[in-house]
Structures are given as C-alpha cells and as structure tokens.
Design an enzyme around this catalytic site. Structure first.
Site, PDB file in Angstrom:
ATOM      1  N   LYS A 108      12.931  -0.001  -4.747  1.00 28.57           N
ATOM      2  CA  LYS A 108      12.256  -1.203  -4.251  1.00 28.57           C
ATOM      3  C   LYS A 108      11.727  -2.055  -5.398  1.00 28.57           C
ATOM      4  O   LYS A 108      11.914  -3.270  -5.423  1.00 28.57           O
ATOM      5  CB  LYS A 108      11.091  -0.833  -3.316  1.00 28.57           C
ATOM      6  CG  LYS A 108      11.516  -0.188  -2.022  1.00 28.57           C
ATOM      7  CD  LYS A 108      10.330   0.094  -1.130  1.00 28.57           C
ATOM      8  CE  LYS A 108       9.350   1.092  -1.701  1.00 28.57           C
ATOM      9  NZ  LYS A 108       9.913   2.429  -1.958  1.00 28.57           N
ATOM     10  N   THR A 109      11.071  -1.409  -6.349  1.00 32.51           N
ATOM     11  CA  THR A 109      10.498  -2.165  -7.457  1.00 32.51           C
ATOM     12  C   THR A 109      11.628  -2.759  -8.304  1.00 32.51           C
ATOM     13  O   THR A 109      11.538  -3.882  -8.783  1.00 32.51           O
ATOM     14  CB  THR A 109       9.557  -1.264  -8.290  1.00 32.51           C
ATOM     15  OG1 THR A 109       8.562  -0.748  -7.401  1.00 32.51           O
ATOM     16  CG2 THR A 109       8.875  -2.030  -9.398  1.00 32.51           C
TER      17      THR A 109
ATOM     18  N   ASP B 156       5.102  -6.401  -4.135  1.00 34.37           N
ATOM     19  CA  ASP B 156       5.462  -4.969  -4.214  1.00 34.37           C
ATOM     20  C   ASP B 156       4.360  -4.151  -3.522  1.00 34.37           C
ATOM     21  O   ASP B 156       3.234  -4.624  -3.386  1.00 34.37           O
ATOM     22  CB  ASP B 156       5.567  -4.559  -5.697  1.00 34.37           C
ATOM     23  CG  ASP B 156       6.308  -3.233  -5.879  1.00 34.37           C
ATOM     24  OD1 ASP B 156       6.826  -2.688  -4.877  1.00 34.37           O
ATOM     25  OD2 ASP B 156       6.385  -2.743  -7.022  1.00 34.37           O
ATOM     26  N   GLU B 157       4.667  -2.934  -3.115  1.00 29.17           N
ATOM     27  CA  GLU B 157       3.701  -2.043  -2.454  1.00 29.17           C
ATOM     28  C   GLU B 157       2.995  -2.772  -1.316  1.00 29.17           C
ATOM     29  O   GLU B 157       1.762  -2.703  -1.162  1.00 29.17           O
ATOM     30  CB  GLU B 157       2.650  -1.519  -3.465  1.00 29.17           C
ATOM     31  CG  GLU B 157       3.226  -0.807  -4.675  1.00 29.17           C
ATOM     32  CD  GLU B 157       3.649   0.633  -4.391  1.00 29.17           C
ATOM     33  OE1 GLU B 157       3.470   1.097  -3.256  1.00 29.17           O
ATOM     34  OE2 GLU B 157       4.191   1.276  -5.303  1.00 29.17           O
TER      35      GLU B 157
ATOM     36  N   GLN C 221       3.946   5.385   2.465  1.00 26.55           N
ATOM     37  CA  GLN C 221       3.130   5.467   1.252  1.00 26.55           C
ATOM     38  C   GLN C 221       1.847   4.649   1.352  1.00 26.55           C
ATOM     39  O   GLN C 221       1.258   4.279   0.340  1.00 26.55           O
ATOM     40  CB  GLN C 221       3.938   5.008   0.037  1.00 26.55           C
ATOM     41  CG  GLN C 221       5.105   5.936  -0.280  1.00 26.55           C
ATOM     42  CD  GLN C 221       5.821   5.529  -1.552  1.00 26.55           C
ATOM     43  OE1 GLN C 221       5.260   5.590  -2.637  1.00 26.55           O
ATOM     44  NE2 GLN C 221       7.052   5.087  -1.430  1.00 26.55           N
TER      45      GLN C 221
ATOM     46  N   ARG D 251       6.892  11.640  -6.704  1.00 23.23           N
ATOM     47  CA  ARG D 251       6.784  11.145  -8.087  1.00 23.23           C
ATOM     48  C   ARG D 251       7.698  11.937  -9.006  1.00 23.23           C
ATOM     49  O   ARG D 251       7.983  11.542 -10.122  1.00 23.23           O
ATOM     50  CB  ARG D 251       5.346  11.268  -8.643  1.00 23.23           C
ATOM     51  CG  ARG D 251       4.253  10.479  -7.939  1.00 23.23           C
ATOM     52  CD  ARG D 251       4.583   9.051  -7.726  1.00 23.23           C
ATOM     53  NE  ARG D 251       5.138   8.823  -6.424  1.00 23.23           N
ATOM     54  CZ  ARG D 251       5.867   7.745  -6.095  1.00 23.23           C
ATOM     55  NH1 ARG D 251       6.125   6.817  -6.986  1.00 23.23           N
ATOM     56  NH2 ARG D 251       6.352   7.597  -4.883  1.00 23.23           N
TER      57      ARG D 251
END
Ligand code: ATP
Ligand code: MG
Length: 672
Positions: free
Chosen positions: A31-32, A216-217, A247, A595
């Site tokens: 995504k990033t 983002d996020e 998330q 992660r």
C-alpha cells in the site's frame, strides 16, 4: 514512469485517472509503495505539479521515500510543504494564516512538558484542587481539540467531560497560549480547521490549488484530520486513500474505523484490493490470518506470500519462568543474529516491558534505539522517583530537590521555594539543608511548616533506610509515602486514561529494576550507563518500540515478548470485557506479527515479578488462536546460571555467542 515494479492490481490503483479511490488491503501488500508510486505517476503522467499534491504519511520515513522517488524520477530536488504527517503539513499551513487566529507566524510549538507547565500555571491561577495533576487537564483538552470542540463551547465541553471547571481552564489556557504566541499539538489541527471553516475565500483558494490528496494508514485518521481533508478537497474529489481495517489500532486516541468502512459509500468510490504480500513468509501470514479471523467486525481479506526470496521458517514460541529470563533469552538470541546489514525489531505491548529488555541490551553491549518514545530511565515518572532517591542519597542534590519539593503537589509554591533558596545562598547550604534549618528553627510561615514536614520526613527516613534494607523496599517506600502513586491512581480513576495506567506500570517496573541491585551506588551507576549508551552512534541498531509505534515498519527478525493474559491482551482490555476492546488488541497482534519478514519469535513468561510479588499468568489467548506454532521443547536459554552474577564468569567456552561473551566480560569488569 517505470511501473514494472508493481503487480497488476497495484498498477490499476496507481494508474487511476480521477475521482476517489480506496486501496483496501492487508499488511505488506504494498500500500505504501502504491501511494508513493501514485504520487510520482500524478506528476509524470497526469502532468500535475508536485506542489499541488498533498501526501499524508504516518512516518517521516515514508514522506522522505516519496520525496526521494520523485527526485529520482524527475531528476530534480523537490521542495513542498505538502508531504508529511498531518501535524507537519498543517503546522506549515498555520504559519501562513496564523494572524486569523491571533498568532504571529513565528509561533512556537510547545512540547508536551512545556504544555503541561503552562497548564500548571493556569491551574495555580484558577486555584484548582491540590491533588489533581495538570496531566489530567492536558489529556482532556487534547481530546476536546481532536473532537473539534472550541474553548468557548461550554455546553459541548460539559457534555464531553465531567471534569469540574474544565471550560474555565481550557479557556484560560488558550488565552495564555495566544499571549505567549504558542500552540500545542491539538491547536495545529484545530486552528487550521477553524481558519478553513470560517474563511470561504481561503478554503476556495486551497480547493482550487490542491488537485490531489493521498492518505496512508487511512484507518487511523480521527475526526478532525478527516474533516480537515474534506475542507480542502474540491469537487473533483481526487482523494486516494490506502489502508487496512485490520490495522486500526488508535481507537483509544479517537481514530474512527468507520471512516474506512464507509468510504466507498460516502464517496461512491471504487475499491482496489491487493492480496499479494511481499513482506512475509507464508508461516507468518498464516499465523496472522489465524488470529485476525477471530474478529467479527472486519471486512475480511486473504493474503498470499509472494516474495520468493524470503526463506520459509517456522515461527518460534518460547516460554520462560520470568520476565528476566525472557529478556535475557531475547538479548542472547539477538546477539547471535545481529549484523551490520539486517533489521531487528522488538515490539512490546506495554512500555514497562522495555526496562528489563533495555537492561539486558546494555549488558550484552547491543546497540539499540527506542522508536517513538523516551528510554525507560528518561520517563518523567521514573525521573521523579529517581530524584527522591538521589536527594535522600545526597542532601546536596539541589536539582533533585527542585524537581520534587512540590511533587506531588503539597502547596509549596514558587515563592516558598524562593525563600528556601535565598536562605540556602545566604547560609551557604544546599536547598534541602536550608529547608531543614528553617524548619528546625521554626523560621517558616505556619502553613509552610505543616506542608514541608512530610517532605523532610520522607527524605530523612529514606536516607536512614539506605544500606539498611533492600533497594526494592526503599523504592516502594518512596512511591507510596511520597503520595506519588496515590496521585497517579487518583488521576487514573478520575479519567480512565491509558497514559496513567502505563505510568503506574512503569513505577512498579522501576521497583523491579531496584530489586536487581544490592546497593544504591551501583544502581545509580547503572542508570548513568544506560543513559551513556544513548549517546553512541552505530551504523545499525536493534529497534525497540511499542506495537503501536511499529505501524508501517518491517524487520527481518521480530521479537514479540509478553504474550500473557493481562499484558497482551492488556488488563485494561480484559477489564472492559467488551468485544470491541478485545478486537482492537487482536488487531494489534496482527500488526505485530505482520512486521516480520521471515523470523518471528513469540514468547511469554509464566510469572512476572512485580512490585515485590510474583504474579503468575496464563499464556495469551491469542497464542491458542494460532494453529501453526509449536512450543519449543527446550525453551529456556541453555544454562543461564552464569548470569546469576559472578559464579561462572571464568568460563571462556568458545560456544558462547559474542554477545554472551561481551556480557560476561562486562560482569567481570563491573563486579568485584
Ligand atoms: P503495511 O500494511 O504494513 O503498512 P504496506 O501494504 O504498506 O504494509 P509496503 O510497506 O508498501 O506494504 O510493502 C511491503 C514490502 O513489500 C516492502 O518491502 C515493499 O518494498 C515490498 N513490495 C511491495 N510491492 C512489491 C512488488 N510489487 N514487488 C516486490 N516487492 C514489493
Ligand atoms: Mg504501509
């Protein structure tokens, strides 16, 4: 531009022509990366000037990545205020329009300590109850600001919070901020919102100028952040959001998961889903999927591991008798893997867990860095209790005296402190000696005699206890007798604040730290050593952080300690006993696990020594939810007895890891 490093779905998102788009997908699906590529694509292929695009990222690292990629593609060096975090972007906006909220453009952004200092002055001025700490008001005012409630909206304030006279305090505090030409973090967004909301011309000019907005996020945006974006967005609605409902971990700070769930409907937007994960091996993804599938309130998605270069490796689960053993194993294991070019992250649920890990890192001489927060011994509450201890150890320690003479509040204000200091200067005494003399000679105003008596007593008693009883008992004595613990508990009960809960945990952890030392000088030397370690710079270091701070990051090796009921899920979530709080904990577990690229190490301790007592705990329920792990049969570090101080230090067994050797050498040098 080069789109060859993207898969088909990623390309679809990047090449989107116009209008809103949501990229909704699980961890590590790029995504990033898509957001970064989208920025470049808009500039290169849609011919939009880079300074007409807002890109809100969660970390400065992601912001820099965008800048670097654009520079590379455009062979230029871009300079735009519009790439960064919400706070960094709107701080720049505010500088431009500060006069509209009565600020000068060179206003200061106060750090948390200064924000609290200012609030303390306001509380003194308003003569607010003695036992309430400015921290309570600080938290509540930030919450009000995040919810777009202004200082003069009395009705909304009283509906939002039951704290007495909060409206007065908020309003005086705002007045003082303006007088000193300063803002706090909440102001950056709230002032910006006020300016955009009240000034149609400004709003129009930004809407006209800004052509694209990328976030983002997105799952963790809160009310004011989202509303700010909507004010700037023009009728073309070029809003490109990437996020993952699984998330969402900041509900406790006002993040609203509904923002992402409702987005497609609200904006009538297409949704692109990415399912290929390029970060982690399939064992890790399977574990993550097992856990998150237990959440009911989710959109649901699958992940497939797609990076062929990542070795598949089974997940490790280790159990230990105690937290100390767990930390020791982590340090030992890391020191075997640590290299200049790999990445290692240790992610904890509670900040208090960091203390024993930091201690072991120091002993193993492992370079480490704490991401997103102070080191354990730099935390305010720890420095406060340390100041008591230091003052009791040396009555000459004027800095410590000043730190704690009125902490917790005992009504010894600045004027009284000045009287004590003036007397000290005149008689060439330390501040504490001066106070004692004034007290013994009955030379203080009546009320000050009463107020300072308990302080003098606790310092003298602590001083008497040194070398007569254990450091652990001394620590407990200070924390309780000084009223410090009571102060934190009062605040916690008044306002169910997460921050205070972790401060209490930290104090208890401080007592644990004391229990590991025989005398005070050794302990204080150790604290100095921890702080000294901070100054060294290394090319690589182990990253230690909370799970919350780990969002968006990735590591080759990940350690997740403390998977016990009461720690993770946290006791707070268990007390609330609601599926909502448990689901947020589970999302945190999902963030933690995802992660890792290939090496994931989960662990728990069957007992934790806390505040002078052994507490037994059960393994986390989340462990039962993972079907693809087996507990290691030999699950304590091989022969840890030599770490019980000096007994086996003579060993120069070549099978020892370099870190273990360093630690043994350290012990040899530092124990006589
Ligand atoms: P998170 O949800 O944790 O924020 P994310 O979806 O933002 O994750 P990224 O951090 O963008 O994922 O990407 C995860 C990793 O996969 C990164 O190392 C990234 O460079 C790599 N990656 C992403 N897309 C591809 C691709 N198409 N080919 C190869 N690697 C990729
Ligand atoms: Mg990301």
């Amino acid at each position: 531009m080069d789109l060859s490093k993207l898969n088909k779905e990623q390309k679809t998102a990047v090449e989107h022509r116009k209008g809103p788009l949501l990229v909704l997908s699980g961890a590590g699906t790029g995504k990033t990366r898509v957001l970064t590529s989208r920025f470049v694509y808009i500039v290169k292929n849609l011919n939009v000037k880079f300074n007409k695009i807002i890109a809100v990222t969660f970390t400065n690292k992601a912001a820099n990545e965008i800048k670097e990629r654009v520079n590379l593609e455009l062979q230029s060096s871009i300079d735009t205020p519009w790439i960064g975090t919400f706070h960094s972007i709107f701080a720049k906006f505010l500088r431009k329009h500060s006069n509209l909220v009565k600020l000068k453009s060179n206003f200061t952004i106060l750090d948390i300590e200064d924000q609290k200092k200012l609030l303390k002055q306001v509380l003194d001025y308003c003569k607010i109850e003695k036992d309430i700490n400015e921290g309570i008001y600080h938290n509540e005012i930030q919450n009000l600001k995040d919810n777009k409630i202004l200082f003069y909206e009395n009705k909304k304030i009283s509906k939002f919070s039951s704290i007495e006279r909060l409206d007065d305090i908020y309003s005086f505090y705002q007045q003082r901020l303006i007088e000193i030409n300063a803002v706090d973090f909440g102001d950056i967004l709230l002032h910006s919102y006020t300016i955009l909301f009240n000034n149609e011309d400004i709003r129009n000019s930004y809407q006209k100028f800004i052509e694209h907005i990328l976030i983002d996020e997105f799952q963790d945006t809160n009310l004011i952040q989202y509303d700010l974006i909507k004010l700037i967005l023009n009728s073309n609605k070029n809003l490109f959001c990437v996020g993952d409902d699984d998330q969402s971990i900041y509900a406790w700070r006002g993040a609203n998961i509904e923002n992402i769930i409702n987005f497609p409907k609200e904006f009538n937007s297409p949704v692109v889903r990415l399912t290929k994960n390029y970060r982690s091996n399939s064992s890790i993804l399977e574990a993550a999927a097992c856990i998150i599938s237990n959440n009911k309130n989710r959109l649901g998605k699958d992940l497939v591991s797609f990076n062929k270069n990542i070795p598949d490796q089974k997940i490790n689960l280790n159990s230990f008798y105690s937290q100390e053993e767990e930390s020791l194993w982590i340090s030992d294991n890391i020191s075997k893997k640590f290299q200049d070019d790999n990445s290692i992250g240790v992610l904890v649920r509670l900040t208090a867990q960091m203390r024993s890990i930091e201690d072991k890192f120091i002993k193993y001489a492992l370079p480490y860095e704490i991401i997103g927060g102070p080191r354990f011994f730099d935390r305010k509450e720890i420095k406060d209790i340390l100041a008591y201890l230091k003052l009791a150890n040396s009555f000459k320690d004027d800095l410590s005296f000043e730190r704690v003479i009125n902490l917790p509040k005992r009504g010894v204000g600045d004027q009284s402190v000045k009287l004590i200091i003036d007397n000290a200067r005149e008689k060439k005494l330390s501040f504490f000696e001066s106070l004692e003399l004034l007290y013994n000679d009955n030379n203080l105003p009546g009320s000050l005699m009463l107020k300072t008596k308990p302080f003098i007593e606790i310092i003298k008693k602590t001083s008497d206890l040194i070398n007569k009883t254990t450091l652990e008992d001394i620590g407990i004595f200070i924390i309780e007798e000084s009223g410090y613990l009571k102060m934190l508990e009062n605040e916690k009960n008044k306002l169910k604040q997460v921050e205070n809960e972790s401060r209490i945990d930290n104090l208890k952890e401080f007592v644990n730290a004391l229990s590991e030392f025989e005398n005070l000088d050794d302990f204080l030397e150790h604290v100095g050593l921890v702080n000294e370690n901070q100054k060294k710079t290394h090319s690589n270091s182990v990253k230690l952080m909370t799970l919350h701070a780990a969002k968006g990051l990735e590591f080759d090796h990940v350690y997740l300690p403390g998977w016990e009921e009461g720690i993770f899920p946290s006791s707070r979530a268990l007390e609330q006993n609601s599926s909502k709080s448990l689901e947020e904990e589970r999302r945190l577990a999902y963030v933690g696990i995802t992660r890792a690229k290939f090496d994931l190490n989960l662990s728990y301790a069957t007992s934790r020594y806390t505040y002078g007592m052994n507490n037994y705990s059960l393994p986390s329920r989340f462990l039962n939810e993972i079907s693809n792990i087996e507990k290691n049969s030999s699950n304590t570090i091989e022969d840890h007895s030599e770490f019980n101080l000096t007994k086996k230090i003579t060993s120069d067994n070549i099978q020892l890891s370099p870190g273990k050797k360093r630690m043994l050498e350290f012990l040899k040098k530092n124990t006589k």
